[in-house]
Scaffold this active site. Structure first.
Site, PDB file in Angstrom:
ATOM      1  N   LYS A 105       3.234  31.248  14.209  1.00 47.42           N
ATOM      2  CA  LYS A 105       3.895  32.265  15.004  1.00 47.42           C
ATOM      3  C   LYS A 105       3.321  33.443  15.027  1.00 47.42           C
ATOM      4  O   LYS A 105       3.407  34.140  15.905  1.00 47.42           O
ATOM      5  CB  LYS A 105       5.216  32.518  14.245  1.00 47.42           C
ATOM      6  N   ASP A 119       8.081  12.155   2.349  1.00 43.40           N
ATOM      7  CA  ASP A 119       7.013  11.649   1.843  1.00 43.40           C
ATOM      8  C   ASP A 119       6.872  10.167   2.311  1.00 43.40           C
ATOM      9  O   ASP A 119       7.586   9.381   2.323  1.00 43.40           O
ATOM     10  CB  ASP A 119       7.431  11.562   0.329  1.00 43.40           C
ATOM     11  N   ASP A 127      14.573   9.158   6.287  1.00 45.17           N
ATOM     12  CA  ASP A 127      13.688  10.086   6.585  1.00 45.17           C
ATOM     13  C   ASP A 127      13.143   9.740   8.181  1.00 45.17           C
ATOM     14  O   ASP A 127      13.355  10.486   8.888  1.00 45.17           O
ATOM     15  CB  ASP A 127      12.375  10.300   5.771  1.00 45.17           C
ATOM     16  N   ASN A 146      -2.458  12.082  11.698  1.00 44.67           N
ATOM     17  CA  ASN A 146      -3.343  12.497  10.851  1.00 44.67           C
ATOM     18  C   ASN A 146      -2.969  12.384   9.138  1.00 44.67           C
ATOM     19  O   ASN A 146      -4.071  12.348   8.509  1.00 44.67           O
ATOM     20  CB  ASN A 146      -3.374  14.103  10.903  1.00 44.67           C
ATOM     21  N   TYR A 213      -9.359   1.501   1.092  1.00 45.65           N
ATOM     22  CA  TYR A 213      -9.256   2.729   2.004  1.00 45.65           C
ATOM     23  C   TYR A 213      -9.888   2.393   3.253  1.00 45.65           C
ATOM     24  O   TYR A 213      -9.358   2.477   4.339  1.00 45.65           O
ATOM     25  CB  TYR A 213      -9.730   3.775   1.518  1.00 45.65           C
ATOM     26  N   LYS A 217      -8.361   1.940   7.374  1.00 41.98           N
ATOM     27  CA  LYS A 217      -8.840   2.518   8.482  1.00 41.98           C
ATOM     28  C   LYS A 217      -9.304   1.366   9.602  1.00 41.98           C
ATOM     29  O   LYS A 217      -9.077   1.670  10.757  1.00 41.98           O
ATOM     30  CB  LYS A 217      -9.896   3.497   7.955  1.00 41.98           C
ATOM     31  N   VAL A 246     -15.750  15.164   6.504  1.00 43.47           N
ATOM     32  CA  VAL A 246     -15.332  16.674   6.900  1.00 43.47           C
ATOM     33  C   VAL A 246     -14.969  17.685   5.397  1.00 43.47           C
ATOM     34  O   VAL A 246     -14.379  17.048   4.638  1.00 43.47           O
ATOM     35  CB  VAL A 246     -13.963  16.785   7.788  1.00 43.47           C
TER      36      VAL A 246
END
Length: 339
Positions: A105, A119, A127, A146, A213, A217, A246
């Site tokens: 903002k 979560d 949710d 993301n 992991y 992916k 990153v």
């Protein structure tokens, strides 16, 4: 007999010449294909622009960003707001989401924001139902998947705690699928939309000590390609965004380098290269927009062989070294607390 020998002697050079010409043609064709692939990658990485965001929805429509409270997700939110999109921020911690909304903002006063705390690990049906009610009247043009979770440190699969395994799969895979299933139908009805899903080189290159992991992916890679083919006829573009390391809380890297950008630079590259495969043009609905990552992806897939033993061995040694350093650091911190 003399005539037969003479015939064989005279025919040999012609036969050899034809074989040589055939082999030269095959070699020339192979070289030309490799050269074309390399030039196409360079043009895609450094020269050709991506598609404009306005193709997927006008300014004033909404972008939904998961994992939006910090790092790459926060940067997507800021840059999409700067481009004129209202932002729906989704992550776990309400206070962090509110802080990002306030920053949006202050930097983009005309943009609206909404926050929704959930979560993803809990996989709570309530949710998702509440989020569905929240978005049912919103024109969501862009979805950024993301949200993600990795291992706390590189760990052999058999030593990985069950809760960590479940956490990774639930957040990286189930959460991404359920959010997309909520948002995609509206995009299909409007005949436009963009779905960006953040991936990792770990999903392209088998990574020992990060087995779960990297498997999560890799799942997103194949899911995105299949989903892209399903949604393309409806005007909805799906793009899996591949990246190397990153600077972020997940990577635990603080100092940027040529191959480790800050989130702002990575996101800027993503939004400027929509629709460009860069170093992975052979992969449908996939891009590697950051320039050094694009070159790395090309070298891995076209030169070294990303599934080969050399790359696998290097990856294994690298993560074994990272694990040893992490364990030594944990031991030092434990000793400090005990003294």
């Amino acid at each position: 007999m003399d005539r037969l020998l003479q015939f064989r002697f005279e025919s040999a050079p012609g036969w050899q010449s034809n074989v040589a010409l055939f082999l030269l043609s095959i070699g020339g064709l192979f070289t030309a294909c490799k050269l074309f692939s390399f030039c196409r990658a360079l043009l895609s990485i450094f020269v050709l622009p991506g598609q404009k965001l306005s193709k997927f929805g006008p300014k004033g429509s909404w972008a939904l960003v998961t994992g939006a409270s910090d790092g790459i997700g926060k940067e997507y939110s800021l840059q999409l707001a700067r481009a004129g999109y209202n932002i729906l921020l989704v992550s776990r911690t309400t206070s962090k989401l509110a802080a990002v909304a306030d920053e949006i903002k202050s930097k983009s006063p005309t943009v609206q924001t909404k926050v929704f705390a959930m979560d993803f690990f809990k996989n709570n049906d309530g949710d998702y139902e509440n989020l569905k009610l929240l978005i049912q009247d919103l024109d969501i043009s862009i979805l950024v998947n993301n949200v993600g979770r990795s291992h706390s440190i590189p760990t052999p699969f058999v030593l990985t705690p069950l809760e960590e395994l479940e956490n990774i799969i639930m957040i990286n895979c189930t959460g991404t699928l359920r959010i997309t299933q909520l948002v995609a139908p509206g995009m299909m009805q409007r005949k436009r939309g963009l779905i960006l899903t953040m991936a990792s080189f770990a999903g392209m290159i088998p990574t020992p000590l990060l087995a779960t992991y990297c498997g999560s992916k890799a799942f997103l890679q194949y899911w995105s390609i299949a989903l892209g083919a399903e949604l393309q006829p409806y005007g909805v573009q799906v793009e899996l965004v591949q990246s190397h390391l990153v600077t972020s809380a997940m990577s635990k890297i603080r100092r940027p380098t040529v191959t480790v950008p800050i989130p702002r630079d990575l996101v800027r590259a993503v939004l400027s290269k929509i629709g460009r495969g860069s170093g992975l043009s052979a992969y449908a609905y996939t891009s590697v927009p950051y320039w050094s990552h694009g070159l790395m992806a090309y070298a891995l897939t076209q030169v070294l062989g990303h599934m080969g033993k050399f790359v696998l061995g290097y990856n294994k040694a690298l993560h074994e070294s990272i694990r040893k350093r992490a364990l030594r650091k944990a031991e030092r911190e434990k000793n400090k607390k005990s003294t």
